[in-house]
Design an enzyme around this catalytic site. Structure first.
Site, PDB file in Angstrom:
ATOM      1  N   LEU A  56       0.982  -1.203   0.000  1.00 27.81           N
ATOM      2  CA  LEU A  56       0.173   0.089  -0.001  1.00 27.81           C
ATOM      3  C   LEU A  56       0.864   1.322   0.155  1.00 27.81           C
ATOM      4  CD1 LEU A  56      -2.869  -0.725   2.579  1.00 27.81           C
ATOM      5  CD2 LEU A  56      -3.145  -0.921   0.266  1.00 27.81           C
ATOM      6  N   ASP A  57       0.454   2.304  -0.618  1.00 22.70           N
ATOM      7  CA  ASP A  57       1.167   3.522  -0.703  1.00 22.70           C
ATOM      8  C   ASP A  57       1.256   4.112   0.952  1.00 22.70           C
ATOM      9  OD1 ASP A  57       1.086   3.406  -3.656  1.00 22.70           O
ATOM     10  OD2 ASP A  57      -0.448   4.812  -3.698  1.00 22.70           O
ATOM     11  N   ARG A  58       2.532   4.651   0.869  1.00 23.47           N
ATOM     12  CA  ARG A  58       2.567   5.246   2.412  1.00 23.47           C
ATOM     13  C   ARG A  58       1.485   5.957   2.965  1.00 23.47           C
ATOM     14  NH1 ARG A  58       8.218   7.208   4.866  1.00 23.47           N
ATOM     15  NH2 ARG A  58       7.543   7.310   7.105  1.00 23.47           N
ATOM     16  N   ARG A 164      -5.173   5.799  -8.088  1.00 22.17           N
ATOM     17  CA  ARG A 164      -5.247   7.202  -7.933  1.00 22.17           C
ATOM     18  C   ARG A 164      -4.946   8.108  -9.239  1.00 22.17           C
ATOM     19  NH1 ARG A 164      -0.176   7.543  -3.846  1.00 22.17           N
ATOM     20  NH2 ARG A 164      -0.467   9.743  -4.497  1.00 22.17           N
TER      21      ARG A 164
END
Length: 228
Positions: A56-58, A164
Site C-alpha cells: 500500500l502507498d505510504r 489514484r
C-alpha cells in the site's frame, strides 16, 4: 522506536500468515525505518521472517496480509498473480463519476525517477494494463472539498498508484492526492477496506474488513448508518 500513533492492528494471525490494518503514513515494505510495518512484523515472528505479499502507498491505510513462512509467501504471491486475492478499497473522489458503476481500463507507465504513473495511449516497454471496477456509494456537497463521491473499488490488477491515476485521468482525483491533481490540505482519501483470500495451508476462504476512521470517510459512513 515506532511512533505510537502508527501502531498497527492485528486482526488475524496463525503460524502461516498475519492480517493487519496498516495505519496511514506507515511503510508497508521492509526497510530499515522504524516505521516499517514489515520490519515490525518480522520482530514478532520467532524465525524473524516476514513475506511481503502486496503493498500500500505510504499515505494509504487499511487491511493487508503478510506471510509468516516462505512456503506461505510463495502460495499467497501466486494467488495474487493469478488474481485470486480480492482487494477492495474505499475512496473519496472529487466530483461524481458519470456512471454510478463501471469498469476502468488503461495502459499505465510508471516513471520510477518521478515515482508517478501515467496513462498512455499505446503499449511499449514498461507499459502495463490496469483494470478496476467501481461503484459510487454516495455523493454530496462537502463544505471543504466541494462535490465529492464515496466510491467502492475492486482491483483486477495491482499497478503502482493505479486507483489514484485512473480516477485522476478522468478528472476525479482522490481527495488529498496532491501528486495526482488534488489541491486539498488533508491526507489522501483511500483505504484498503476488505481483503478476501484462500488460506495458504487450510485452503479455507477468509475475508477481513475494516472501516476507515478518517473524517472524510466518517462524513459518508456516519450518514449511511444513520439512515439505516
Amino acid at each position: 522506536m515506532m511512533n505510537p500513533e502508527l501502531f498497527p492492528e492485528i486482526v488475524f494471525e496463525d503460524p502461516y500468515l498475519t492480517v493487519v490494518v496498516k495505519p496511514p503514513q506507515m511503510l508497508s515494505e521492509d526497510s530499515d525505518s522504524p516505521q516499517s510495518l514489515a520490519r515490525w512484523l518480522a520482530t514478532r515472528n520467532k524465525n524473524g521472517y516476514v513475506g511481503v505479499i502486496h503493498r500500500l502507498d505510504r499515505g494509504v491505510g487499511g487491511v493487508m496480509v503478510y506471510a509468516r513462512t516462505p512456503e506461505a509467501a510463495a502460495s499467497l504471491s501466486r494467488a495474487v498473480s493469478e488474481n485470486r486475492v480480492k482487494k477492495e478499497y474505499l475512496a473519496v473522489v472529487h466530483g461524481e463519476p458519470q456512471s454510478p458503476r463501471g469498469s476502468l481500463s488503461d495502459l499505465l507507465f510508471y516513471d520510477r525517477a518521478r515515482n508517478k504513473s501515467f496513462v498512455v495511449d499505446r503499449a511499449r516497454k514498461g507499459v502495463k494494463e490496469a483494470r478496476l471496477e467501481y461503484r459510487v456509494l454516495a455523493a454530496k456537497d462537502h463544505p471543504a472539498y466541494g462535490k465529492v463521491s464515496l466510491v467502492a473499488i475492486t482491483l483486477q490488477t495491482g499497478r503502482t498508484h493505479q486507483i489514484r491515476v485512473q480516477f485522476s485521468s478522468r478528472c476525479h482525483p482522490l481527495v488529498g492526492d496532491g501528486k495526482y491533481g488534488a489541491n486539498d490540505h488533508c491526507p489522501i482519501a483511500l483505504f484498503s477496506h476488505r481483503l478476501t483470500l484462500e488460506h495458504p495451508k487450510t485452503k479455507q476462504l477468509l475475508s477481513f474488513e475494516k472501516e476507515p476512521d478518517a473524517p472524510i470517510f466518517e462524513d459518508f459512513l456516519g450518514a449511511q448508518k444513520a439512515s439505516e
